[in-house]
Enzyme design. Structure first.
Site, PDB file in Angstrom:
ATOM      1  N   ASP A 190      36.472 -88.539  -5.798  1.00 48.89           N
ATOM      2  CA  ASP A 190      35.358 -87.767  -5.991  1.00 48.89           C
ATOM      3  C   ASP A 190      34.675 -88.370  -7.365  1.00 48.89           C
ATOM      4  O   ASP A 190      33.713 -88.420  -7.664  1.00 48.89           O
ATOM      5  CB  ASP A 190      35.935 -86.473  -6.083  1.00 48.89           C
ATOM      6  CG  ASP A 190      34.789 -85.308  -6.076  1.00 48.89           C
ATOM      7  OD1 ASP A 190      33.802 -85.569  -5.599  1.00 48.89           O
ATOM      8  OD2 ASP A 190      35.041 -84.324  -6.751  1.00 48.89           O
ATOM      9  N   HIS A 221      27.759 -87.626  -1.802  1.00 46.81           N
ATOM     10  CA  HIS A 221      28.052 -86.359  -1.295  1.00 46.81           C
ATOM     11  C   HIS A 221      27.399 -85.719   0.088  1.00 46.81           C
ATOM     12  O   HIS A 221      28.016 -85.047   0.805  1.00 46.81           O
ATOM     13  CB  HIS A 221      27.967 -85.349  -2.556  1.00 46.81           C
ATOM     14  CG  HIS A 221      29.076 -85.164  -3.211  1.00 46.81           C
ATOM     15  ND1 HIS A 221      29.502 -86.129  -4.198  1.00 46.81           N
ATOM     16  CD2 HIS A 221      30.313 -84.319  -3.305  1.00 46.81           C
ATOM     17  CE1 HIS A 221      30.704 -85.828  -4.702  1.00 46.81           C
ATOM     18  NE2 HIS A 221      31.088 -84.736  -4.496  1.00 46.81           N
ATOM     19  N   HIS A 246      29.406 -87.570   2.781  1.00 43.85           N
ATOM     20  CA  HIS A 246      30.485 -86.557   3.047  1.00 43.85           C
ATOM     21  C   HIS A 246      30.047 -85.395   3.595  1.00 43.85           C
ATOM     22  O   HIS A 246      31.046 -85.228   4.572  1.00 43.85           O
ATOM     23  CB  HIS A 246      31.277 -86.230   1.526  1.00 43.85           C
ATOM     24  CG  HIS A 246      32.030 -84.968   1.518  1.00 43.85           C
ATOM     25  ND1 HIS A 246      31.534 -83.774   1.658  1.00 43.85           N
ATOM     26  CD2 HIS A 246      33.379 -85.168   1.645  1.00 43.85           C
ATOM     27  CE1 HIS A 246      32.560 -83.024   1.651  1.00 43.85           C
ATOM     28  NE2 HIS A 246      33.774 -83.712   1.588  1.00 43.85           N
ATOM     29  N   HIS A 285      38.491 -84.231   0.430  1.00 48.00           N
ATOM     30  CA  HIS A 285      37.103 -84.048  -0.069  1.00 48.00           C
ATOM     31  C   HIS A 285      36.754 -85.840  -0.699  1.00 48.00           C
ATOM     32  O   HIS A 285      36.056 -86.337  -0.275  1.00 48.00           O
ATOM     33  CB  HIS A 285      36.728 -83.152  -1.122  1.00 48.00           C
ATOM     34  CG  HIS A 285      35.588 -83.200  -1.953  1.00 48.00           C
ATOM     35  ND1 HIS A 285      34.392 -82.622  -1.175  1.00 48.00           N
ATOM     36  CD2 HIS A 285      35.245 -83.627  -2.979  1.00 48.00           C
ATOM     37  CE1 HIS A 285      33.200 -83.028  -2.020  1.00 48.00           C
ATOM     38  NE2 HIS A 285      33.828 -83.485  -3.277  1.00 48.00           N
TER      39      HIS A 285
HETATM   40 ZN   LIG Z   1      32.825 -83.745  -5.021  1.00 45.40          ZN
END
Ligand SMILES: [Zn+2]
Length: 365
Positions: free
Chosen positions: A171, A254, A257, A271
């Protein structure tokens, strides 16, 4: 648009720091409402009890039911109001933090966040992600302020499974590249402003810290010890990435993602693991310098973050499914539009396949 940087009022991090919690929190309130899980309570109650003994502060514990949803926020708000407490403390992972932030905002109380894992950069943010009762994403609740205190006991975080800290590095890996894209496109950040020099520097320091200490930190937590490298990476994952993403802005990684979540096989991944692959895709989309791509690939492989679709659990690549990921990533509401150039689904599809090919070629070397 003005430049805005958001931050918790205090960020406190140290080995065994939980036993000093009273010193930090008693300035905010003396009747503590602690939201945590039954297993979290077992881990933190001795240190908190030790900290409170002989003081005027008292604590009541409430079990979290597992989902950050309107019904749970409503239930905990009622329990809080009957308790006579004056400060909310959320101890555990992301959903507990988000629920604690939402409850505290609703009742106008100060909020203290105590992460027991460093798997994402959410603890420092002024944001709660609200799900439905069945665990489907519902909406973002943007809060007017960041937490009053974020307190991280690095001994507790280092004792969690290594994969969680490594996911947090995934992340945090995206933070600098997304902030850089937002700066180059002059896009807004996540708190309704433009990026500051400070946020950009923190995002860069986040990336540099991962490169310098990530590999050692991963090895240390795999062997259940908390070294200085682990402490630096916990700060990078939690604070540097937290300020960097919220005040620097999100872009490609993101959005990719979010698109990947449409593929069932990726649900087993955390994540940050998907965000790490999203970072590679963003760099391919930008046609980043090969040295930079190699640096990111080397880092991912050294700590065990995914670099191919197979690593994400997608063994059989179906072009239509990848195209669906690309289309979702390009949704009007997502942050891919913060990239400094026009992006369409065909370009994202090509970048996903290009990143996968690079990752495979690199593994074969
Ligand atoms: Zn994140």
């Amino acid at each position: 648009m003005a430049k805005i940087i958001a931050s918790p009022s205090r960020y406190i991090q140290g080995k065994g720091e939980l036993k000093n919690i009273r010193t930090h929190v008693e300035k905010l309130g003396t009747k503590w409402f602690i939201l945590t899980s039954p297993s979290g309570k077992k881990r933190v109650e001795p240190a908190i009890g030790q900290s409170l003994s002989g003081s005027e502060c008292t604590a009541v514990y409430e079990d979290f039911n597992g989902e950050c949803c309107d019904s749970e926020i409503g239930r905990i708000t009622e329990v809080y109001q009957r308790s006579g407490c004056d400060v909310v403390i959320g101890i555990g992972g992301g959903k507990i933090h988000d629920t604690a932030k939402a409850v505290a905002h609703g009742v106008g109380a100060p909020v203290v966040i105590v992460p027991t894992i460093a798997s994402t950069d959410a603890p420092c943010s002024a944001l709660s992600v609200i799900y439905t009762d069945d665990g489907v994403f519902d909406r973002y609740l943007f809060l007017p302020a960041s937490p009053n205190i974020v307190l991280v006991d690095t001994d507790i975080v280092a004792a969690a499974p290594a994969r969680l800290l490594i996911s947090g590095m995934g992340d945090a890996l995206a933070t600098y590249f997304e902030a850089r894209a937002c700066r180059d496109s002059d896009a807004g950040n996540c708190v309704g402003g433009k990026t500051t020099l400070a946020a950009m520097q923190l995002a860069r320091l986040c990336y540099d810290t991962l490169l310098a200490d990530g590999f050692q930190a991963a090895l240390a937590v795999e062997n259940h010890v908390c070294t200085k490298a682990v402490e630096k990476v916990i700060e990078a994952n939690t604070y540097l990435s937290g300020i960097g993403f919220e005040s620097g802005g999100l872009a490609g990684a993101h959005a990719i993602h979010n698109g990947l979540t449409a593929i069932e096989q990726t649900h087993k991944l955390y994540h940050g693991e998907k965000v790490a692959f999203g970072t590679l895709v963003q760099l391919v989309l930008e046609d980043a310098a090969i040295e930079e791509l190699e640096e990111v690939l080397d880092f991912c492989m050294s700590v065990g973050l995914p670099t191919t679709l197979a690593d994400l659990g997608i063994e059989q690549v179906e072009p239509e499914k990848i195209m669906e990921v690309a289309r979702l990533a390009c949704a009007d509401t997502d942050t891919l539009h913060n990239m400094p150039f026009e992006v369409n689904a065909d370009m994202v599809y090509a970048a996903i396949m290009g990143a996968d090919a690079l990752g495979k070629a690199y593994k074969d070397e």
